[in-house]
Write an enzyme that holds these catalytic residues in place. Structure first.
Site, PDB file in Angstrom:
ATOM      1  N   HIS A  57       1.947   4.589  -2.810  1.00  0.00           N
ATOM      2  CA  HIS A  57       2.064   6.024  -2.560  1.00  0.00           C
ATOM      3  C   HIS A  57       3.457   6.522  -2.929  1.00  0.00           C
ATOM      4  O   HIS A  57       3.607   7.563  -3.592  1.00  0.00           O
ATOM      5  CB  HIS A  57       1.815   6.315  -1.075  1.00  0.00           C
ATOM      6  CG  HIS A  57       0.397   6.143  -0.631  1.00  0.00           C
ATOM      7  ND1 HIS A  57      -0.680   6.619  -1.350  1.00  0.00           N
ATOM      8  CD2 HIS A  57      -0.119   5.546   0.482  1.00  0.00           C
ATOM      9  CE1 HIS A  57      -1.804   6.330  -0.698  1.00  0.00           C
ATOM     10  NE2 HIS A  57      -1.495   5.669   0.401  1.00  0.00           N
ATOM     11  N   HIS A 116       0.834  -1.207   0.000  1.00  0.00           N
ATOM     12  CA  HIS A 116       0.000   0.000   0.000  1.00  0.00           C
ATOM     13  C   HIS A 116       0.870   1.258   0.000  1.00  0.00           C
ATOM     14  O   HIS A 116       0.702   2.140  -0.862  1.00  0.00           O
ATOM     15  CB  HIS A 116      -0.907  -0.024   1.230  1.00  0.00           C
ATOM     16  CG  HIS A 116      -1.817   1.150   1.341  1.00  0.00           C
ATOM     17  ND1 HIS A 116      -3.133   1.131   0.928  1.00  0.00           N
ATOM     18  CD2 HIS A 116      -1.602   2.411   1.816  1.00  0.00           C
ATOM     19  CE1 HIS A 116      -3.682   2.307   1.146  1.00  0.00           C
ATOM     20  NE2 HIS A 116      -2.770   3.109   1.684  1.00  0.00           N
ATOM     21  N   GLU A 117       1.800   1.323   0.940  1.00  0.00           N
ATOM     22  CA  GLU A 117       2.653   2.511   1.039  1.00  0.00           C
ATOM     23  C   GLU A 117       3.614   2.605  -0.136  1.00  0.00           C
ATOM     24  O   GLU A 117       3.977   3.708  -0.556  1.00  0.00           O
ATOM     25  CB  GLU A 117       3.421   2.497   2.364  1.00  0.00           C
ATOM     26  CG  GLU A 117       2.545   2.493   3.607  1.00  0.00           C
ATOM     27  CD  GLU A 117       1.569   3.652   3.668  1.00  0.00           C
ATOM     28  OE1 GLU A 117       1.854   4.709   3.053  1.00  0.00           O
ATOM     29  OE2 GLU A 117       0.511   3.511   4.314  1.00  0.00           O
TER      30      GLU A 117
END
Length: 418
Positions: free
Chosen positions: A22, A18-19
């Site tokens: 980003h 997920h990160e």
């Protein structure tokens, strides 16, 4: 212990991917990413690569990417401050020593009159209280505070300087990577376990089923059931399910020869508590890359729809908060999944990844969906929402979110002792 390790690994994978989404899209947009963190709280381990510090923190319940401009700069220099300066080969300032200047005897001391490290990239002031100078600052210069370097963040490297589309993509990329991970996990499951075929052919047999007792073998083709021809697995199971606890005659083909086999079907509870007949056989499995890829996408889509429908039922009151599972509940369920084997763990990871992606896209403060909502408002209004007001909304939202997590965790603990 196996459950604890599995939970840590699964959470680490879900949060990391997920990160990472980003991070990658923020860097592609030209945003300075100061830190990539797995977990919250005190740092346990860290290393720096290029402009970003990668850290593992004590509480592995999430993570973050700290982008320049999202929070106020921790180091601020005002007129009247004395700072130490070092220069690169072009004569630009590349190190700004904020304190402990005595540890840098080779630096030049300047009393600041004017400093702009966002737009002009210039520092002006008096050298040794005598000569007034105006100095250019390298866009990748560092503050040195307590002997720790921190890269400056010119405005063109800050989150707010980028277009609405680039900022939205940097935020959306986190949940997007969770859906990508789910697709990959489902594909891996299908490649390892295989995909059931539609043929009316016996695959595996259960040890306690009536089929193995009646002499059926892997590879047997079911031609007829009670005089009714069957052409695929669906027709075969339908004929069996409608005859619970009945003697049924099968016409079976094996090695080019046909013969009859009779057995009394077993009974199991089906949908709507209706009894169904079973004989203890599974369809044959085949491993096809194309089918596995299709399975990965279709399963991710179907899981997404199921979770959205469940959230809708929660909003309309058809589900209560008691039905939700928090960290303790997920830990308990993961323990059950671990006992079922690695293949089921692949499926569980995919389901959790879809769930994390959807939850993060909800238009709630402190979540990615809430941040996307503010970016959408900016696109409609033509100007951003006041950063202080937006920050306050996210702060309150985060506090409420933590209260919800605590409430759900309390429900999990109560369920354990009921």
């Amino acid at each position: 212990m196996n459950t604890f390790i599995a939970v840590i690994v699964i959470f680490a994978v879900l949060v990391s991917i997920h990160e990472w989404g980003h991070l990658v899209f923020a860097k592609r947009a030209g945003i300075l990413c100061r830190e990539f963190a797995i977990g919250f709280g005190p740092k346990l381990f860290s290393f720096q690569r290029n402009e970003t510090v990668y850290t593992i923190r004590a509480f592995p319940l999430g993570g973050f990417v700290r982008m320049a401009g999202e929070d106020p700069e921790m180091i601020q220099i005002k007129p009247g401050y004395e700072i130490g300066l070092k220069y690169d080969e072009q004569g630009k300032v590349n190190e700004i020593i904020v304190n402990n200047k005595s540890k840098h005897p080779d630096c030049e001391i300047l009393q600041v009159e004017h400093i702009d490290l966002e737009h002009e990239l210039v520092i002006s002031g008096y050298i040794n209280d005598e000569e007034f100078v105006s100095l250019d600052v390298d866009e990748k210069a560092f503050y040195i505070y307590d002997e720790k370097p921190t890269q400056i963040a010119p405005y063109n490297r800050q989150f707010a300087s980028k277009s609405v589309g680039k900022r939205a993509m940097a935020i959306f990329a986190g949940p997007l990577m969770n859906f990508v991970l789910a697709v990959i996990a489902f594909i891996a499951y299908a490649l390892i376990a295989g995909m059931p075929t539609e043929e009316a052919v016996v695959g595996d047999l259960t040890d306690d089923g009536v089929a193995i007792e009646a002499g059926l073998e892997t590879g047997d083709r079911i031609v007829e059931i009670e005089g009714n021809p069957v052409s695929d697995w669906f027709e075969m199971t339908e004929e069996i399910q409608t005859r619970p606890d009945q003697e049924v005659t099968f016409v079976v083909e094996r090695n080019g020869e046909t013969f009859d086999v009779s057995m009394v079907t077993q009974v199991r509870e089906g949908p709507d508590e209706m009894e169904q007949g079973v004989i203890g056989v599974y369809p044959p499995m085949e491993r096809s890359v194309t089918d596995a890829i299709l399975f990965g996408f279709t399963q991710t889509y179907e899981t997404t729809i199921l979770i959205i429908e469940a959230l809708g039922m929660l909003v309309t009151g058809q589900f209560s908060l008691d039905a939700l599972a928090g960290p303790v509940g997920i830990y308990e369920y993961t323990g059950e999944v671990v006992a079922m084997g690695l293949l089921i763990l692949f499926q569980w990871t995919a389901i959790l990844s879809v769930n994390l992606g959807i939850i993060n896209l909800l238009p709630l403060p402190a979540l990615d969906g809430g941040r996307l909502l503010f970016i959408g408002l900016e696109a409609v209004r033509g100007k951003p929402v006041d950063p202080q007001k937006e920050g306050m909304v996210h702060f309150i939202g985060f506090a409420l979110l933590m209260l919800l997590v605590l409430a759900v965790t309390w429900n999990d603990i109560n369920r354990l002792f009921m």
